[in-house]
Write a protein that holds these residues in place. Structure first.
Motif: not given
Length: 303
Positions: A250-274
């Motif tokens: 899932s997106w969350s699993t990849i984000s956790d592995a690479f240290g990207w902002p989770p969907r519950s964070a205010p800067d989740r738009d960064v992860t969406q851009e990634i």
């Protein structure tokens, strides 16, 4: 419990049943037919409800036009062929409830009426016992106008109510009886305390993660800092994950592995851009399919 109280108020306001037996039958039919406006009735139901004169109770509800059937059909029905009765007033699910709530309310009433303290007791007592329990607050405290109980249970008047409340006190159905001529105050007894409603748990607060990137910096710049030069690494990681788990992460699993902002964070738009960049660059594919993420066809993806 809110639904049961609303149903009971409806039955009382419609004056369905002029005495406790017919009032209990009307209440039972309303709970059963609250969603579809139809209710199955059996001759056996009349015995289970302990109606002294089931024919008279049925006649009263049928004569009013509220219950559409005949007394003969109900009294001759068998478990293999119950009588399906129409209750036009209940068509269209007027309380907008689901089957779960309807079933639990009906079950609660059956358990209250069938309590061991109510064995071989007349319906006028059983009905009052159930009504005061239904009006209890979490913890078992009761405060309800006496006239409300009289009307809800189709009693003859204040004298009969006083008699029945004293009876319930002797049975320890209620304790700490007080109040005044207008309002009953009491508490459910030790063996009836479980009838009180249980308050719902407090809502789980939404999960909010702190920002891990500079909210003042442009999203594109923050995405560059987190992803640039690591695209192939991300694609290989997803490929290895799929080989091990037989499905994509899932997106969350990849984000956790690479240290990207989770969907519950205010800067989740960064992860969406990634993820947008990973898809646009061909590094990842399978977006929009549950567990469908996989490495794409970009260079170095499968090295």
């Amino acid at each position: 419990m809110d639904f049961l109280r609303e149903v009971w108020t409806y039955v009382a306001s419609k004056q369905l049943g002029s005495e406790p037996d017919s009032r209990l039958l009307a209440l039972t039919c309303t709970l059963r037919g609250a969603i579809r406006g139809k209710v199955n009735l059996l001759a056996q139901d009349m015995r289970v409800l302990r109606l002294e004169n089931p024919e008279a109770a049925l006649d009263e509800l049928i004569a009013s036009g509220w219950l559409v059937t005949t007394t003969e059909k109900v009294m001759s029905s068998l478990p293999s062929a119950p009588e399906l009765c129409d209750v036009p007033d209940l068509e269209g699910n007027p309380w907008n409830v689901g089957q779960g709530i309807r079933s639990r309310a009906s079950g609660w009433l059956s358990r209250a009426m069938g309590h061991k303290k109510m064995r071989k007791k007349p319906n006028r007592l059983r009905l009052v016992a159930a009504y005061v329990a239904a009006r209890a607050e979490p913890g078992g405290r009761i405060s309800v106008p006496r006239v409300e109980i009289t009307v809800a249970c189709a009693l003859s008047g204040p004298a009969e109510l006083t008699e029945l409340l004293e009876w319930l006190e002797r049975l320890e159905w209620i304790t700490d009886v007080g109040g005044n001529a207008a309002v009953l105050t009491a508490a459910l007894g030790e063996t009836t305390a479980w009838l009180a409603p249980v308050p719902p748990p407090p809502p789980t607060p939404p999960r909010v993660s702190p920002a891990t990137t500079d909210l003042d910096a442009p999203v594109e710049a923050r995405a560059d800092a987190l992803l640039s030069g690591r695209e192939a690494e991300v694609a290989r990681w997803v490929a290895d994950y799929r080989d091990e788990h037989r499905h994509g992460p899932s997106w969350s699993t990849i984000s956790d592995a690479f240290g990207w902002p989770p969907r519950s964070a205010p800067d989740r738009d960064v992860t969406q851009e990634i993820f947008r960049r990973l898809e646009a660059g061909g590094w990842l594919t399978g977006f929009g399919v549950p567990f469908g993420l996989r490495a794409g066809n970009a260079p170095d993806t499968t090295e």
